[in-house]
Design a protein around this motif. Structure first.
Motif, PDB file in Angstrom:
ATOM      1  N   ARG A 102       1.069  -1.318   0.059  1.00 32.01           N
ATOM      2  CA  ARG A 102      -0.061   0.022  -0.005  1.00 32.01           C
ATOM      3  C   ARG A 102       1.023   1.194  -0.011  1.00 32.01           C
ATOM      4  N   GLU A 103       1.987   1.179   0.839  1.00 28.37           N
ATOM      5  CA  GLU A 103       2.762   2.494   0.881  1.00 28.37           C
ATOM      6  C   GLU A 103       3.559   2.644  -0.706  1.00 28.37           C
ATOM      7  N   HIS A 104       3.876   1.491  -1.183  1.00 27.60           N
ATOM      8  CA  HIS A 104       4.567   1.583  -2.507  1.00 27.60           C
ATOM      9  C   HIS A 104       3.492   2.210  -3.611  1.00 27.60           C
ATOM     10  N   ASP A 105       2.139   1.541  -3.439  1.00 26.48           N
ATOM     11  CA  ASP A 105       1.177   2.190  -4.348  1.00 26.48           C
ATOM     12  C   ASP A 105       0.810   3.523  -4.226  1.00 26.48           C
ATOM     13  N   ARG A 106       0.867   4.099  -2.854  1.00 29.36           N
ATOM     14  CA  ARG A 106       0.495   5.266  -2.620  1.00 29.36           C
ATOM     15  C   ARG A 106       1.915   6.319  -3.210  1.00 29.36           C
ATOM     16  N   ALA A 107       2.969   5.867  -3.109  1.00 31.23           N
ATOM     17  CA  ALA A 107       4.278   6.551  -3.488  1.00 31.23           C
ATOM     18  C   ALA A 107       4.041   6.722  -4.952  1.00 31.23           C
ATOM     19  N   LEU A 108       3.714   5.703  -5.588  1.00 29.96           N
ATOM     20  CA  LEU A 108       3.404   5.709  -7.044  1.00 29.96           C
ATOM     21  C   LEU A 108       2.232   6.607  -7.591  1.00 29.96           C
ATOM     22  N   ALA A 109       1.457   6.927  -6.698  1.00 31.52           N
ATOM     23  CA  ALA A 109       0.154   7.639  -6.905  1.00 31.52           C
ATOM     24  C   ALA A 109       0.636   9.081  -6.747  1.00 31.52           C
ATOM     25  N   ILE A 110       1.187   9.200  -5.789  1.00 29.22           N
ATOM     26  CA  ILE A 110       1.844  10.794  -5.602  1.00 29.22           C
ATOM     27  C   ILE A 110       2.735  11.309  -6.631  1.00 29.22           C
ATOM     28  N   TYR A 111       3.592  10.250  -7.230  1.00 29.34           N
ATOM     29  CA  TYR A 111       4.430  10.528  -8.368  1.00 29.34           C
ATOM     30  C   TYR A 111       3.710  10.970  -9.597  1.00 29.34           C
ATOM     31  N   ARG A 112       2.786   9.947  -9.974  1.00 27.70           N
ATOM     32  CA  ARG A 112       1.976  10.237 -11.030  1.00 27.70           C
ATOM     33  C   ARG A 112       0.916  11.468 -11.316  1.00 27.70           C
ATOM     34  N   ASN A 113       0.647  11.624 -10.031  1.00 25.31           N
ATOM     35  CA  ASN A 113      -0.306  12.936  -9.817  1.00 25.31           C
ATOM     36  C   ASN A 113       0.487  14.235  -9.854  1.00 25.31           C
ATOM     37  N   SER A 114       1.799  14.308  -9.187  1.00 29.03           N
ATOM     38  CA  SER A 114       2.644  15.390  -9.260  1.00 29.03           C
ATOM     39  C   SER A 114       2.900  15.583 -10.859  1.00 29.03           C
ATOM     40  N   LEU A 115       3.067  14.377 -11.552  1.00 29.21           N
ATOM     41  CA  LEU A 115       3.727  14.690 -13.119  1.00 29.21           C
ATOM     42  C   LEU A 115       2.368  15.346 -13.656  1.00 29.21           C
ATOM     43  N   SER A 116       1.335  14.907 -13.430  1.00 30.88           N
ATOM     44  CA  SER A 116      -0.038  15.488 -14.108  1.00 30.88           C
ATOM     45  C   SER A 116      -0.132  16.839 -13.741  1.00 30.88           C
ATOM     46  N   VAL A 117       0.226  17.185 -12.619  1.00 29.35           N
ATOM     47  CA  VAL A 117      -0.037  18.686 -12.400  1.00 29.35           C
ATOM     48  C   VAL A 117       1.004  19.586 -12.960  1.00 29.35           C
ATOM     49  N   ILE A 118       2.150  19.131 -13.027  1.00 29.22           N
ATOM     50  CA  ILE A 118       3.111  19.610 -13.667  1.00 29.22           C
ATOM     51  C   ILE A 118       2.857  19.933 -15.230  1.00 29.22           C
ATOM     52  N   ARG A 119       2.427  18.797 -15.855  1.00 29.77           N
ATOM     53  CA  ARG A 119       2.121  18.670 -17.112  1.00 29.77           C
ATOM     54  C   ARG A 119       1.019  19.771 -17.607  1.00 29.77           C
ATOM     55  N   ALA A 120       0.006  19.790 -16.888  1.00 27.42           N
ATOM     56  CA  ALA A 120      -1.116  20.585 -16.955  1.00 27.42           C
ATOM     57  C   ALA A 120      -0.589  22.092 -16.715  1.00 27.42           C
ATOM     58  N   SER A 121       0.369  22.301 -15.787  1.00 33.54           N
ATOM     59  CA  SER A 121       0.773  23.762 -15.651  1.00 33.54           C
ATOM     60  C   SER A 121       1.535  24.142 -16.791  1.00 33.54           C
ATOM     61  N   LEU A 122       2.060  23.207 -17.635  1.00 30.08           N
ATOM     62  CA  LEU A 122       2.997  23.698 -18.560  1.00 30.08           C
ATOM     63  C   LEU A 122       2.280  23.701 -20.107  1.00 30.08           C
ATOM     64  N   GLY A 123       0.793  22.932 -19.984  1.00 35.33           N
ATOM     65  CA  GLY A 123      -0.090  23.106 -21.053  1.00 35.33           C
ATOM     66  C   GLY A 123       0.072  21.691 -21.889  1.00 35.33           C
ATOM     67  N   ARG A 124       0.705  20.637 -21.369  1.00 38.10           N
ATOM     68  CA  ARG A 124       0.954  19.332 -21.972  1.00 38.10           C
ATOM     69  C   ARG A 124       0.328  18.520 -21.266  1.00 38.10           C
ATOM     70  N   THR A 125      -0.902  18.231 -21.682  1.00 37.24           N
ATOM     71  CA  THR A 125      -1.887  17.262 -21.046  1.00 37.24           C
ATOM     72  C   THR A 125      -1.747  15.817 -21.713  1.00 37.24           C
TER      73      THR A 125
END
Length: 125
Positions: A102-125
């Motif tokens: 569960r901890e590993h899955d949570r870490a991967l979800a945090i990583y993926r969601n952070s990448l999504s936020v950065i991509r959205a802020s750069l206009g690359r969805t």
């Protein structure tokens, strides 16, 4: 703007901690019948993270007064010893393995969601 993204380092540290916990659980299960074996465990991720923020941290190999390696202390369980001196509880190891996943899955979800936020802020969805 994107020079200091600690969320990625924290997610990576969380995933690494989960992997180490999973490896210790596997080692404990493998030694469940070994007489005198003491089960090994890691402190909680929050405790290891808090400890790493207090001490100095090296950013390169020749950096003084710091360490580039993680120094998480592996703990030995002392409670509930079998008659042969073994402290491994298979039930507890199963719970620890599930918590590590569960901890590993949570870490991967945090990583993926952070990448999504950065991509959205750069206009690359």
């Amino acid at each position: 703007m994107f020079q200091n993204l600690d969320v990625f380092r924290t997610a990576m540290a969380m995933a690494r901690h989960a992997g180490e916990q999973q490896a210790l659980s596997a080692q404990n299960i493998a030694n469940a019948d070994t007489p005198g074996y003491r089960a090994k465990d890691l402190p909680a991720f929050e405790d290891t993270l808090r400890g790493s923020l207090i001490g100095q941290k090296a950013t390169r190999d020749k950096h003084l007064n710091g360490s580039t390696e993680r120094s998480v202390q592996v703990l030995e369980r002392q409670e509930e010893m079998d008659p042969n001196g073994n402290t491994v509880s298979l039930e507890l190891e199963m719970v620890n393995a599930v918590d590590a996943k569960r901890e590993h899955d949570r870490a991967l979800a945090i990583y993926r969601n952070s990448l999504s936020v950065i991509r959205a802020s750069l206009g690359r969805t």
